[in-house]
Design a protein around this motif. Structure first.
Motif, PDB file in Angstrom:
ATOM      1  N   UNK A  79      -2.695  -4.467   7.104  1.00 15.67           N
ATOM      2  CA  UNK A  79      -3.727  -3.867   6.277  1.00 15.67           C
ATOM      3  C   UNK A  79      -3.239  -2.576   5.640  1.00 15.67           C
ATOM      4  N   UNK A  80      -3.668  -2.363   4.399  1.00 20.60           N
ATOM      5  CA  UNK A  80      -3.472  -1.104   3.689  1.00 20.60           C
ATOM      6  C   UNK A  80      -4.846  -0.681   3.203  1.00 20.60           C
ATOM      7  N   UNK A  81      -5.240   0.548   3.487  1.00 23.24           N
ATOM      8  CA  UNK A  81      -6.558   1.017   3.073  1.00 23.24           C
ATOM      9  C   UNK A  81      -6.439   2.406   2.467  1.00 23.24           C
ATOM     10  N   UNK A  82      -6.985   2.553   1.263  1.00 26.00           N
ATOM     11  CA  UNK A  82      -6.942   3.844   0.589  1.00 26.00           C
ATOM     12  C   UNK A  82      -8.061   4.736   1.108  1.00 26.00           C
ATOM     13  N   UNK A  83      -7.733   6.002   1.337  1.00 23.08           N
ATOM     14  CA  UNK A  83      -8.745   6.962   1.761  1.00 23.08           C
ATOM     15  C   UNK A  83      -9.689   7.205   0.583  1.00 23.08           C
TER      16      UNK A  83
END
Length: 182
Positions: free
Chosen positions: A158-162
């Motif tokens: 997973x990659x999640x942008x703040x």
């Protein structure tokens, strides 16, 4: 606050596992992905549903023989992306008839059977994906790979942008390691 206490609707797909659920803009419709892929057909891999009536609106959205473990709604355009186990992400219209854009694919990452997730930046210009070889960052509009982060020894799921600081994201891997990037 999430305080659901009782079932109010039941949707029956006669499929195997449901892998992801994505409400489309306005919440009138939603799309589900399943692991129902046969040798001859993939007609139930993605299903669009009417939220009010529980009716299937379409099960002829995706015709390739790969499961789609993750779905992501574009924040501004009438589109969504499906991460596929075919090592690419496909773009679909989020309005009827939910057609796949056959001219635009996001390739270059390896899913290798992991439940790899994808996510858009807040302005919709960037599409990020996990990968068995590290997270990847794409330009949404031209599908060009912008960057590969050599982040983890295990598959990046997973990659999640703040949502507040710009250019800040978190990644996580199969072994439970979480890294924050700026």
């Amino acid at each position: 606050v999430f305080a659901a206490t009782q079932v109010v609707k039941l949707y029956k797909a006669s499929i195997q596992q449901t892998l992801d659920i994505l409400f489309l803009r306005g919440g009138v419709e939603f799309v589900t992905s399943s692991d129902c892929v046969s040798r001859d057909s993939a007609d139930r891999t993605l299903i669009a549903w009417d939220f009010q009536t529980t009716a299937k609106l379409s099960n002829q959205i995706y015709h390739e023989r790969y499961t789609c473990p993750s779905l992501a709604l574009h924040p501004l355009e009438e589109a969504f992306v499906a991460q596929t186990n075919g090592d690419y992400m496909a773009v679909f219209s989020s309005q009827k008839p939910y057609k796949m854009n056959k001219r635009r694919r996001y390739e270059g990452h390896k899913v290798e059977g992991y439940a790899v997730q994808c996510e858009f930046s807040l302005d919709g210009s960037i599409l990020a994906s996990g990968s068995s070889c590290g997270p990847l960052i794409y330009n949404y509009h031209n599908a060009r790979l912008l960057q590969t982060l050599h982040a983890h020894r295990q598959a990046c799921l997973c990659v999640s942008q703040h949502p507040v600081p710009p250019a800040t994201a978190a990644t996580c891997d199969w072994a439970g390691e979480i890294k924050v990037w700026h």
